[in-house]
Motif scaffolding. Sequence first.
Motif, PDB file in Angstrom:
ATOM      1  N   THR A   1       0.643  -1.217   0.161  1.00 28.39           N
ATOM      2  CA  THR A   1       0.238   0.400  -0.661  1.00 28.39           C
ATOM      3  C   THR A   1       0.803   1.227   0.072  1.00 28.39           C
ATOM      4  OG1 THR A   1      -1.807  -0.982   1.331  1.00 28.39           O
ATOM      5  CG2 THR A   1      -2.121   1.553   1.393  1.00 28.39           C
ATOM      6  N   TYR A   2       2.075   1.242   0.722  1.00 26.33           N
ATOM      7  CA  TYR A   2       2.437   2.182   0.772  1.00 26.33           C
ATOM      8  C   TYR A   2       3.288   2.657  -0.330  1.00 26.33           C
ATOM      9  CZ  TYR A   2       1.990   2.533   5.932  1.00 26.33           C
ATOM     10  OH  TYR A   2       1.611   2.415   7.483  1.00 26.33           O
ATOM     11  N   LEU A   3       4.348   1.801  -0.849  1.00 23.39           N
ATOM     12  CA  LEU A   3       4.802   2.242  -2.242  1.00 23.39           C
ATOM     13  C   LEU A   3       3.656   2.217  -3.326  1.00 23.39           C
ATOM     14  CD1 LEU A   3       7.181  -1.277  -2.365  1.00 23.39           C
ATOM     15  CD2 LEU A   3       7.792   1.218  -2.432  1.00 23.39           C
ATOM     16  N   ASN A   4       2.523   2.226  -3.238  1.00 25.24           N
ATOM     17  CA  ASN A   4       1.770   1.894  -4.524  1.00 25.24           C
ATOM     18  C   ASN A   4       1.582   3.946  -4.408  1.00 25.24           C
ATOM     19  OD1 ASN A   4       1.898   0.196  -6.391  1.00 25.24           O
ATOM     20  ND2 ASN A   4       0.232  -0.681  -5.129  1.00 25.24           N
ATOM     21  N   ARG A   5       0.647   3.826  -2.982  1.00 29.65           N
ATOM     22  CA  ARG A   5       1.193   5.623  -3.197  1.00 29.65           C
ATOM     23  C   ARG A   5       2.376   6.428  -3.501  1.00 29.65           C
ATOM     24  NH1 ARG A   5       1.092   9.937  -3.790  1.00 29.65           N
ATOM     25  NH2 ARG A   5       0.191  11.566  -2.102  1.00 29.65           N
ATOM     26  N   ILE A   6       3.285   5.928  -2.651  1.00 32.07           N
ATOM     27  CA  ILE A   6       5.268   6.737  -2.637  1.00 32.07           C
ATOM     28  C   ILE A   6       4.894   6.725  -4.571  1.00 32.07           C
ATOM     29  CG2 ILE A   6       7.177   6.617  -3.203  1.00 32.07           C
ATOM     30  CD1 ILE A   6       6.678   5.614  -0.159  1.00 32.07           C
ATOM     31  N   ARG A   7       5.004   5.405  -5.367  1.00 34.99           N
ATOM     32  CA  ARG A   7       5.059   5.481  -6.892  1.00 34.99           C
ATOM     33  C   ARG A   7       4.136   6.417  -6.954  1.00 34.99           C
ATOM     34  NH1 ARG A   7       1.515   3.934 -10.506  1.00 34.99           N
ATOM     35  NH2 ARG A   7       3.854   3.752 -12.295  1.00 34.99           N
ATOM     36  N   ARG A   8       3.380   7.516  -7.041  1.00 35.19           N
ATOM     37  CA  ARG A   8       2.242   8.690  -7.764  1.00 35.19           C
ATOM     38  C   ARG A   8       3.746  10.194  -7.832  1.00 35.19           C
ATOM     39  NH1 ARG A   8      -3.281   8.684  -4.629  1.00 35.19           N
ATOM     40  NH2 ARG A   8      -2.998  10.696  -5.475  1.00 35.19           N
ATOM     41  N   ASN A   9       4.784   9.578  -6.772  1.00 34.77           N
ATOM     42  CA  ASN A   9       5.073  11.015  -6.888  1.00 34.77           C
ATOM     43  C   ASN A   9       7.070  10.707  -7.483  1.00 34.77           C
ATOM     44  OD1 ASN A   9       3.046  11.377  -4.238  1.00 34.77           O
ATOM     45  ND2 ASN A   9       4.795  12.784  -4.078  1.00 34.77           N
ATOM     46  N   TYR A  10       6.506   9.427  -7.417  1.00 42.19           N
ATOM     47  CA  TYR A  10       8.301   8.329  -8.081  1.00 42.19           C
ATOM     48  C   TYR A  10       7.458   8.040  -8.655  1.00 42.19           C
ATOM     49  CZ  TYR A  10      10.981  10.565  -4.521  1.00 42.19           C
ATOM     50  OH  TYR A  10      12.054  11.924  -3.352  1.00 42.19           O
ATOM     51  N   PRO A  11       7.304   7.666 -10.202  1.00 43.38           N
ATOM     52  CA  PRO A  11       6.842   7.057 -11.320  1.00 43.38           C
ATOM     53  C   PRO A  11       7.366   5.823 -11.272  1.00 43.38           C
ATOM     54  CG  PRO A  11       7.380   9.250 -12.114  1.00 43.38           C
ATOM     55  CD  PRO A  11       7.623   8.901 -10.934  1.00 43.38           C
ATOM     56  N   ALA A  12       9.236   5.844 -10.998  1.00 40.23           N
ATOM     57  CA  ALA A  12       9.741   5.221 -11.364  1.00 40.23           C
ATOM     58  C   ALA A  12       9.872   3.617 -11.434  1.00 40.23           C
ATOM     59  CB  ALA A  12      11.135   5.570 -11.444  1.00 40.23           C
ATOM     60  N   ILE A  13       9.190   3.625  -9.762  1.00 36.95           N
ATOM     61  CA  ILE A  13       9.178   2.615  -8.853  1.00 36.95           C
ATOM     62  C   ILE A  13       7.910   1.777  -9.665  1.00 36.95           C
ATOM     63  CG2 ILE A  13       7.813   1.757  -6.761  1.00 36.95           C
ATOM     64  CD1 ILE A  13       8.998   4.197  -5.560  1.00 36.95           C
ATOM     65  N   PRO A  14       8.220   0.878 -10.042  1.00 35.42           N
ATOM     66  CA  PRO A  14       7.505  -0.360 -10.982  1.00 35.42           C
ATOM     67  C   PRO A  14       5.374  -0.762 -10.097  1.00 35.42           C
ATOM     68  CG  PRO A  14       8.953  -1.548  -9.903  1.00 35.42           C
ATOM     69  CD  PRO A  14       9.012  -0.014  -9.380  1.00 35.42           C
TER      70      PRO A  14
ATOM     71  N   SER B   1       8.468   6.760   6.383  1.00 38.27           N
ATOM     72  CA  SER B   1       8.683   7.990   6.320  1.00 38.27           C
ATOM     73  C   SER B   1       8.360   7.950   5.578  1.00 38.27           C
ATOM     74  CB  SER B   1      10.249   7.964   6.610  1.00 38.27           C
ATOM     75  OG  SER B   1      10.696   7.740   6.314  1.00 38.27           O
ATOM     76  N   LEU B   2       8.662   7.963   4.494  1.00 41.83           N
ATOM     77  CA  LEU B   2       7.736   8.672   3.053  1.00 41.83           C
ATOM     78  C   LEU B   2       6.925   9.008   1.959  1.00 41.83           C
ATOM     79  CD1 LEU B   2       9.905  10.384   0.583  1.00 41.83           C
ATOM     80  CD2 LEU B   2       9.428   8.118  -0.246  1.00 41.83           C
ATOM     81  N   TYR B   3       6.175   7.519   2.986  1.00 39.08           N
ATOM     82  CA  TYR B   3       4.608   7.624   2.986  1.00 39.08           C
ATOM     83  C   TYR B   3       4.258   8.454   3.454  1.00 39.08           C
ATOM     84  CZ  TYR B   3      -0.167   5.779   3.418  1.00 39.08           C
ATOM     85  OH  TYR B   3      -1.482   5.538   3.332  1.00 39.08           O
ATOM     86  N   THR B   4       4.655   9.191   4.920  1.00 41.97           N
ATOM     87  CA  THR B   4       3.705  10.122   5.144  1.00 41.97           C
ATOM     88  C   THR B   4       4.855  10.879   5.015  1.00 41.97           C
ATOM     89  OG1 THR B   4       4.638   8.028   7.933  1.00 41.97           O
ATOM     90  CG2 THR B   4       4.360  10.863   8.165  1.00 41.97           C
ATOM     91  N   ALA B   5       5.806  11.459   4.846  1.00 40.39           N
ATOM     92  CA  ALA B   5       5.654  12.512   4.114  1.00 40.39           C
ATOM     93  C   ALA B   5       4.730  12.685   2.364  1.00 40.39           C
ATOM     94  CB  ALA B   5       7.462  13.157   3.220  1.00 40.39           C
ATOM     95  N   VAL B   6       4.963  12.002   1.267  1.00 46.19           N
ATOM     96  CA  VAL B   6       3.950  12.005   0.355  1.00 46.19           C
ATOM     97  C   VAL B   6       2.638  12.160   1.320  1.00 46.19           C
ATOM     98  CG1 VAL B   6       5.340  11.401  -0.751  1.00 46.19           C
ATOM     99  CG2 VAL B   6       3.501   9.494  -0.381  1.00 46.19           C
ATOM    100  N   THR B   7       1.766  11.356   1.702  1.00 47.13           N
ATOM    101  CA  THR B   7       0.598  11.555   2.951  1.00 47.13           C
ATOM    102  C   THR B   7       0.269  12.950   2.987  1.00 47.13           C
ATOM    103  OG1 THR B   7       0.725  10.663   4.068  1.00 47.13           O
ATOM    104  CG2 THR B   7       0.029   9.383   2.306  1.00 47.13           C
ATOM    105  N   ARG B   8       1.378  13.215   3.467  1.00 46.89           N
ATOM    106  CA  ARG B   8       1.084  14.939   4.003  1.00 46.89           C
ATOM    107  C   ARG B   8       0.770  15.979   3.377  1.00 46.89           C
ATOM    108  NH1 ARG B   8      -0.842  18.278   8.201  1.00 46.89           N
ATOM    109  NH2 ARG B   8       0.537  19.737   8.595  1.00 46.89           N
TER     110      ARG B   8
END
Length: 606
Positions: free
Chosen positions: A336-349, A391-398
């Motif tokens: 769940t966290y990685l799929n949300r983070i990839r919206r900001n970092y689209p290089a993550i598959p 921590s990155l998930y917290t930052a992007v959702t914040r």
Amino acid sequence: MAIGFLSIQTRTAHDALPLGGAQIKITDASGNTVYRLTTDENGETPSVPLETVSRNFSTNPYFSGSPYTSYNVLAQAAGFNSLYVSDIPVFESETARLPMALIPMQEAQRSPGQAEISVGEPAVAMETPRSQQGTIDSPYVLRQVVIPNPITVHLGAPNSSASNVQVSFPDYVKNVASSEIYPTWPVPALTANIYAIITFALNRVYTEWYKSRGYNFDITNSTAYDQYFVYGRPIYDSISRIVDLIFNEYVRRRGQNAPYFTSFCNGTSVSCQGMSQWGTVTLANQGLTPIQILRSYYPDDIEIAETNAITNVLSSYPGTPLKIGSTGLDVQTIQTYLNRIRRNYPAIPVITDEAGRFGDSTLNAVRRFQSIFNLTSDGIVGKSTWYKISSLYTAVTRLAELDSEGNSLGIGTVPPSSTLRQGSRGPDVITLQYLLNVISEYYPGIPAPAQDGVFGSGTRQAVIAFQQLMQLNPDGIVGPLTWRTLYQTYLGIEQTVPPSGSDSGIMEYVVKAGDSLWLIARKYQTTVDTLKKLNGLTSDLLNIGQVLKVPVMQNGGSYISHVVQPGDTLWLLSRQYGTTVSAIQKLNGLTGDLLNIGQVLKIPVA
């Protein structure tokens, strides 16, 4: 000539937003340009080789010259103030990774400013006396040893008017170790020094050394009182790898819980009662382990303990690594966290595995995340990867939460007319607190107050920090000038940084067979040049499956930022972007045709 390596990372908002397309210039000590680079969609440059001197000099305590070669880096990005980092030490066979946190320009700012950071020599090379004082065997203050995440660092002596910054605890330890010692030392020596650095900081937090004295920070960066920390400096891979493994481990005496007061100095030009930094190299070369090295300077009954109590972490590390074949709720959390983070970092598959099953797509996503954030790219979610993802998930959702709050509050562009001070209450205080919360995401020296509509001490501290940073009278009172500056700063962020989420004005497009930049531009009513600038592309070549950022129509139109170059005119820009001179003038509030080099213009798109 020996070779070292340097990589640059341009990001903003506590790493939540990468800045692709930033222009990077690396120069030597004489000002000669060595490299010109452009960051990719993750805000990164390749690791480039640089000439330096033999690493043997940095392992010899009697060498009187400089055991490294220094370089400088300038980062520029459209809509952001520039950042210049000078005197960066590059060591043979070591990779230095330079994080460059760029700050958005203010709304009324016509040309970018430039912040400067000087790195310079590590503390081990300094001759400044160290007189660290602390609590060794006194009763505890806190009930348990807790990792402060983030830790608040005062950038000066305790009673100075210097600013505070908040950083994650692992990043703090990496910074201090890179600022204190040489990364070329033997691994046991590096590990022993890092244990001392971690424990020193945890002792300050555990005993509330500064908080109990009325200060609003955990530790300083003054070597006379604490340990060296240079905000914005590069981190060395050899140090980063060790910290990732032991950042939540510390030194204590057997039978006690409190972190031992692990004072230290270089042991050559400066002497002390604690650990000798240079002495750890000698002992490591004699074959001693890190704990044996530590026991050579501290009591014989010290041991290494671990704490899993970490503040501001949404989910605690499960205790065992997650890898291929793992199943359960912890795996689903990471997915769940990685799929949300990839919206900001689209290089993550994209993760396509069944929820809660660690399959091949989860493995690929974890590996890509690790490579982006300088973790060991093994596809295993150990404690360092777990906490970085969390921590990155917290930052992007914040950021997404702040975008939503801004829409519901209806901030607008006109500041309130009220004058606020400690004790004030009401809607205008909520507006103030919201503005400070947004600004604190991009300006690390400004704390984020609670959004409760009450102007308490926390809000006053945030106002004073903002006023100091903007060179206003730091009286903690929000009058017309402070209101105006708050709005200019906030609107600058809104205009430069696309909001987070699906309604951002920027969408993601996955390239399909037969696609071209021209066809995509026609489909979404934009231009090929716009797509290239937005994605940091230097050619028209696309790959199937590539993720592109595409501007979409919002509130009657969208715009991109353009930094004025020599020779630019409004007429030429209107032809280049397929718009009109009057449209550019209207969007930017211009009354004439005069442009300044470096000025950031908003260009309307279709």
